[in-house]
Structures are given as C-alpha cells and as structure tokens.
Design a protein around this motif. Structure first.
Motif, PDB file in Angstrom:
ATOM      1  N   ARG A  57     -15.341 -60.815  92.667  1.00 42.44           N
ATOM      2  CA  ARG A  57     -15.231 -61.920  91.702  1.00 42.44           C
ATOM      3  C   ARG A  57     -14.760 -63.183  92.413  1.00 42.44           C
ATOM      4  O   ARG A  57     -15.264 -64.272  92.149  1.00 42.44           O
ATOM      5  CB  ARG A  57     -14.234 -61.560  90.585  1.00 42.44           C
ATOM      6  CG  ARG A  57     -14.695 -60.518  89.602  1.00 42.44           C
ATOM      7  CD  ARG A  57     -15.727 -61.058  88.639  1.00 42.44           C
ATOM      8  NE  ARG A  57     -15.311 -62.243  87.951  1.00 42.44           N
ATOM      9  CZ  ARG A  57     -14.940 -62.317  86.685  1.00 42.44           C
ATOM     10  NH1 ARG A  57     -14.953 -61.241  85.941  1.00 42.44           N
ATOM     11  NH2 ARG A  57     -14.578 -63.453  86.148  1.00 42.44           N
ATOM     12  N   TYR A  91     -13.497 -54.989  93.069  1.00 36.06           N
ATOM     13  CA  TYR A  91     -14.060 -55.821  91.994  1.00 36.06           C
ATOM     14  C   TYR A  91     -13.447 -57.225  92.031  1.00 36.06           C
ATOM     15  O   TYR A  91     -14.165 -58.228  91.967  1.00 36.06           O
ATOM     16  CB  TYR A  91     -13.799 -55.150  90.645  1.00 36.06           C
ATOM     17  CG  TYR A  91     -14.128 -56.015  89.452  1.00 36.06           C
ATOM     18  CD1 TYR A  91     -15.445 -56.242  89.078  1.00 36.06           C
ATOM     19  CD2 TYR A  91     -13.119 -56.609  88.704  1.00 36.06           C
ATOM     20  CE1 TYR A  91     -15.748 -57.032  87.980  1.00 36.06           C
ATOM     21  CE2 TYR A  91     -13.418 -57.399  87.602  1.00 36.06           C
ATOM     22  CZ  TYR A  91     -14.726 -57.611  87.246  1.00 36.06           C
ATOM     23  OH  TYR A  91     -15.026 -58.396  86.171  1.00 36.06           O
ATOM     24  N   THR A  94     -22.275 -57.448  84.693  1.00 37.48           N
ATOM     25  CA  THR A  94     -22.660 -56.347  83.813  1.00 37.48           C
ATOM     26  C   THR A  94     -21.758 -56.320  82.594  1.00 37.48           C
ATOM     27  O   THR A  94     -20.544 -56.433  82.712  1.00 37.48           O
ATOM     28  CB  THR A  94     -22.526 -55.016  84.579  1.00 37.48           C
ATOM     29  OG1 THR A  94     -23.327 -55.076  85.733  1.00 37.48           O
ATOM     30  CG2 THR A  94     -22.959 -53.846  83.730  1.00 37.48           C
ATOM     31  N   PRO A  95     -22.338 -56.168  81.406  1.00 38.35           N
ATOM     32  CA  PRO A  95     -21.504 -56.090  80.203  1.00 38.35           C
ATOM     33  C   PRO A  95     -20.525 -54.931  80.286  1.00 38.35           C
ATOM     34  O   PRO A  95     -20.821 -53.887  80.864  1.00 38.35           O
ATOM     35  CB  PRO A  95     -22.526 -55.859  79.083  1.00 38.35           C
ATOM     36  CG  PRO A  95     -23.835 -56.259  79.645  1.00 38.35           C
ATOM     37  CD  PRO A  95     -23.749 -56.087  81.127  1.00 38.35           C
ATOM     38  N   ALA A  96     -19.347 -55.114  79.697  1.00 39.86           N
ATOM     39  CA  ALA A  96     -18.292 -54.106  79.773  1.00 39.86           C
ATOM     40  C   ALA A  96     -18.755 -52.759  79.247  1.00 39.86           C
ATOM     41  O   ALA A  96     -18.326 -51.723  79.732  1.00 39.86           O
ATOM     42  CB  ALA A  96     -17.065 -54.589  79.010  1.00 39.86           C
ATOM     43  N   ASP A 121     -20.035 -50.667  82.087  1.00 37.38           N
ATOM     44  CA  ASP A 121     -19.210 -50.576  83.288  1.00 37.38           C
ATOM     45  C   ASP A 121     -18.938 -49.102  83.588  1.00 37.38           C
ATOM     46  O   ASP A 121     -18.313 -48.412  82.788  1.00 37.38           O
ATOM     47  CB  ASP A 121     -17.884 -51.321  83.057  1.00 37.38           C
ATOM     48  CG  ASP A 121     -16.977 -51.328  84.278  1.00 37.38           C
ATOM     49  OD1 ASP A 121     -17.066 -50.396  85.113  1.00 37.38           O
ATOM     50  OD2 ASP A 121     -16.177 -52.256  84.398  1.00 37.38           O
ATOM     51  N   CYS A 150     -16.481 -50.694  89.611  1.00 36.78           N
ATOM     52  CA  CYS A 150     -15.999 -51.493  88.491  1.00 36.78           C
ATOM     53  C   CYS A 150     -16.879 -52.734  88.387  1.00 36.78           C
ATOM     54  O   CYS A 150     -17.125 -53.407  89.387  1.00 36.78           O
ATOM     55  CB  CYS A 150     -14.546 -51.906  88.738  1.00 36.78           C
ATOM     56  SG  CYS A 150     -13.851 -52.904  87.416  1.00 36.78           S
ATOM     57  N   THR A 151     -17.339 -53.021  87.152  1.00 39.41           N
ATOM     58  CA  THR A 151     -18.228 -54.171  86.975  1.00 39.41           C
ATOM     59  C   THR A 151     -17.777 -55.105  85.861  1.00 39.41           C
ATOM     60  O   THR A 151     -18.537 -55.986  85.451  1.00 39.41           O
ATOM     61  CB  THR A 151     -19.675 -53.706  86.701  1.00 39.41           C
ATOM     62  OG1 THR A 151     -19.687 -52.897  85.525  1.00 39.41           O
ATOM     63  CG2 THR A 151     -20.238 -52.930  87.880  1.00 39.41           C
ATOM     64  N   SER A 152     -16.549 -54.921  85.357  1.00 42.10           N
ATOM     65  CA  SER A 152     -16.084 -55.805  84.287  1.00 42.10           C
ATOM     66  C   SER A 152     -14.572 -55.946  84.338  1.00 42.10           C
ATOM     67  O   SER A 152     -13.866 -55.091  84.863  1.00 42.10           O
ATOM     68  CB  SER A 152     -16.489 -55.261  82.915  1.00 42.10           C
ATOM     69  OG  SER A 152     -15.736 -54.110  82.584  1.00 42.10           O
ATOM     70  N   ASP A 153     -14.099 -57.043  83.773  1.00 42.05           N
ATOM     71  CA  ASP A 153     -12.654 -57.231  83.653  1.00 42.05           C
ATOM     72  C   ASP A 153     -12.043 -56.117  82.815  1.00 42.05           C
ATOM     73  O   ASP A 153     -10.975 -55.599  83.136  1.00 42.05           O
ATOM     74  CB  ASP A 153     -12.333 -58.581  83.007  1.00 42.05           C
ATOM     75  CG  ASP A 153     -12.695 -59.765  83.890  1.00 42.05           C
ATOM     76  OD1 ASP A 153     -13.027 -59.567  85.080  1.00 42.05           O
ATOM     77  OD2 ASP A 153     -12.659 -60.900  83.378  1.00 42.05           O
ATOM     78  N   GLU A 154     -12.721 -55.739  81.747  1.00 39.54           N
ATOM     79  CA  GLU A 154     -12.214 -54.684  80.870  1.00 39.54           C
ATOM     80  C   GLU A 154     -12.041 -53.373  81.640  1.00 39.54           C
ATOM     81  O   GLU A 154     -11.034 -52.675  81.490  1.00 39.54           O
ATOM     82  CB  GLU A 154     -13.163 -54.483  79.696  1.00 39.54           C
ATOM     83  CG  GLU A 154     -12.656 -53.508  78.668  1.00 39.54           C
ATOM     84  CD  GLU A 154     -13.600 -53.365  77.478  1.00 39.54           C
ATOM     85  OE1 GLU A 154     -13.210 -52.647  76.549  1.00 39.54           O
ATOM     86  OE2 GLU A 154     -14.694 -53.945  77.480  1.00 39.54           O
TER      87      GLU A 154
END
Length: 105
Positions: free
Chosen positions: A101, A97, A12-14, A17, A61-65
């Motif tokens: 990953r 998360y 998912t794009p940040a 998120d 949580c769906t992004s590194d950011e």
C-alpha cells in the motif's frame, strides 16, 4: 510478495480478501469449539488443524479489513498460543500488505 505486486491485488474488495476469509473461518471454528459440549478430542483436533493451516498457509491480504482482522486475531490469541509462529505469520502478511500500500501511494 514484493513491492512489484500489481495495484489490482491491493484494490480487491474486502469480501474477496483471502486473509479475511481465513480469519473469519478461524473465528467461526473457535466459536463452534466454544459452544461444543464437553471436551471432544475431535473438536480440539479440528480447531488445531484450522489454526495450523492459517499459520502454515497464510493467504495474501488484499484489504484494510483483512489486515485489521488479522491483527485483531493475532492480538486476541497472544495469550492462548503456545508458539509464536501463528502470530508471526499473521503479522508478516499484514506488513507485506502495508508495504505494498505504501509503495503504491
């Protein structure tokens, strides 16, 4: 969450998120409280409600950011929080998360 979470949720794009959005909301509320004149109990109560909601209803949580934003928030609040539930909730969702990953790598 578990290791069978679909890859699509990880990719998912940040900007979408849910955890990142919640952390940004928390930070905006903290900034608003810091800039508010005087000691207003209503402001304090509103901030406490935002903090409690983030702790009690921590989104995925769906992004590194989002992961890094949550960890930065937990680290910045470690001296200000009177209980560890807030930190535990943020760290738990980031670890979930990271685990997803790793499993998809």
């Amino acid at each position: 969450m578990n290791a069978t979470t679909p890859v699509a949720s990880i990719a998912t794009p940040a900007g979408s998120d849910p955890l990142l959005a919640a952390v940004l909301n928390f930070n905006a509320e903290a900034d608003r409280l810091d800039s508010a004149p005087g000691d207003d109990q209503a402001d304090d109560d509103r901030f406490a409600a935002v903090m409690d909601d983030l702790c009690d209803n921590t989104p995925e949580c769906t992004s590194d950011e989002g992961a890094f934003a949550a960890l930065a928030l937990a680290a910045s609040q470690i001296e200000h929080s009177v209980h560890s539930d807030f930190h535990d909730a943020l760290v738990a969702v980031v670890l979930d998360y990271a685990h997803r990953r790793q499993c998809d790598a």
